[in-house]
Scaffold this active site. Sequence first.
Site, PDB file in Angstrom:
ATOM      1  N   ASP A  88      -5.908 -48.266  14.831  1.00  0.00           N
ATOM      2  CA  ASP A  88      -4.563 -48.620  14.392  1.00  0.00           C
ATOM      3  C   ASP A  88      -3.576 -47.829  15.244  1.00  0.00           C
ATOM      4  O   ASP A  88      -3.570 -46.594  15.218  1.00  0.00           O
ATOM      5  CB  ASP A  88      -4.414 -48.262  12.911  1.00  0.00           C
ATOM      6  CG  ASP A  88      -3.025 -48.553  12.357  1.00  0.00           C
ATOM      7  OD1 ASP A  88      -2.094 -48.808  13.146  1.00  0.00           O
ATOM      8  OD2 ASP A  88      -2.861 -48.508  11.134  1.00  0.00           O
ATOM      9  N   LYS A 113      -5.524 -47.455  -1.850  1.00  0.00           N
ATOM     10  CA  LYS A 113      -5.969 -46.172  -1.311  1.00  0.00           C
ATOM     11  C   LYS A 113      -6.534 -45.293  -2.425  1.00  0.00           C
ATOM     12  O   LYS A 113      -5.845 -44.994  -3.400  1.00  0.00           O
ATOM     13  CB  LYS A 113      -4.796 -45.463  -0.631  1.00  0.00           C
ATOM     14  CG  LYS A 113      -4.235 -46.235   0.551  1.00  0.00           C
ATOM     15  CD  LYS A 113      -2.987 -45.587   1.106  1.00  0.00           C
ATOM     16  CE  LYS A 113      -2.408 -46.415   2.245  1.00  0.00           C
ATOM     17  NZ  LYS A 113      -1.149 -45.846   2.774  1.00  0.00           N
ATOM     18  N   ASP A 120      -0.676 -54.572  15.801  1.00  0.00           N
ATOM     19  CA  ASP A 120      -0.762 -53.155  16.161  1.00  0.00           C
ATOM     20  C   ASP A 120      -2.187 -52.621  16.091  1.00  0.00           C
ATOM     21  O   ASP A 120      -2.394 -51.412  15.956  1.00  0.00           O
ATOM     22  CB  ASP A 120       0.149 -52.321  15.255  1.00  0.00           C
ATOM     23  CG  ASP A 120      -0.134 -52.541  13.774  1.00  0.00           C
ATOM     24  OD1 ASP A 120      -1.058 -53.309  13.445  1.00  0.00           O
ATOM     25  OD2 ASP A 120       0.565 -51.933  12.945  1.00  0.00           O
TER      26      ASP A 120
END
Length: 360
Positions: A223, A162, A111
């Site tokens: 993305d 993250k 993707d």
Amino acid sequence: MTEAILLVGGKGTRLRPLTVNTPKPMVPAAGVPFLTHQLARAKAAGVDHIVLATSYLAEVFEPYFGDGSRLGLHLEYVTEVEPLGTGGAIRNVASRLRSGPDEPVLIFNGDILTGLDIQALVHEHETTGADVSLHLSRVEDPRVYGLVPTDGTGRVTAFLEKPQTPEEIVTDQINAGAYVFRRSVIDTIPTGRPVSVERETFPDLLSSGAHLQGMVDSTYWLDLGTPGAFVRGSADLVLGRAPSPGVPGRCGDSLVLATATVAPGAKLTGGTVVGEGARVGEGARVFGSTILDGAVIEPGAVITDSLIGRDARVGARTVLTGAVIGDGAHVGADNELQTGVRIWCEAKIPPSAVRFSSDQ
């Protein structure tokens, strides 16, 4: 040059309703399934053998691409009975690889649209003697990504989840979803259970002293996990901003496939794609959008940054901005649908039913 694994098993839940009937890598971008662009770029870099790790709607891939000979490739397909994660999927197809223990194997997420110099990544891998090499990209806001800091030689020093605070943002480098593995390293991934290459395989390799090399390539990277990103990626392919030898026509303001019909007074701009058998009516204006096969855009409709599913219909004078219309859905005339709206497959919206502004 080498062989490759393409990870195409994800459900694409963030892209629904586009992925209700179609796996994410098979949703058309610039007139062909997105996977076509990845295969074409791998072929251009010298790859000739690719194993597709499939899971969700796995039966769709092989009937379309066959053995890959049409693209000058040899394709094989391995289907996961249960989802195995990125690392598990890589390990699950290892028996189909032909490379020797020390030879490089390319791995791509299904993707990511990128202008990565594939040959440069392989060269970096071989000249540094790395066990695994990662394509890294720099982003303006790294808070939503895992961070990958490197030392002065490009060697990876950590994998950071993250970041939650400004102090945790120690780099703007992120994992961009393309790797080169030493073939023998793939065999160290556990079998028979889900494994995340990002959360388990890479950190474990690093803690064991393996050499993980990062190569920053700041060319085009996107993305395609959300509808807005997917539409933008398709438009960028048409406009020539994102490189791909798989675009079925010249780059320009729009791409109209052979059996589509566009009225003389319609206007297509911003990288718009009109799929096979689709029709765009008189006076319609379509900017930066994807109209999939068999869809109908009635006269006077205004469509911006949207994706219209297969055999869907958009009524006359309807205004769509940042919308996703599922396969076979029907949006009646004189509606106004704004950013973020998703109309499910086969749904029907009556004329003049939805507005975001008052009538003039």
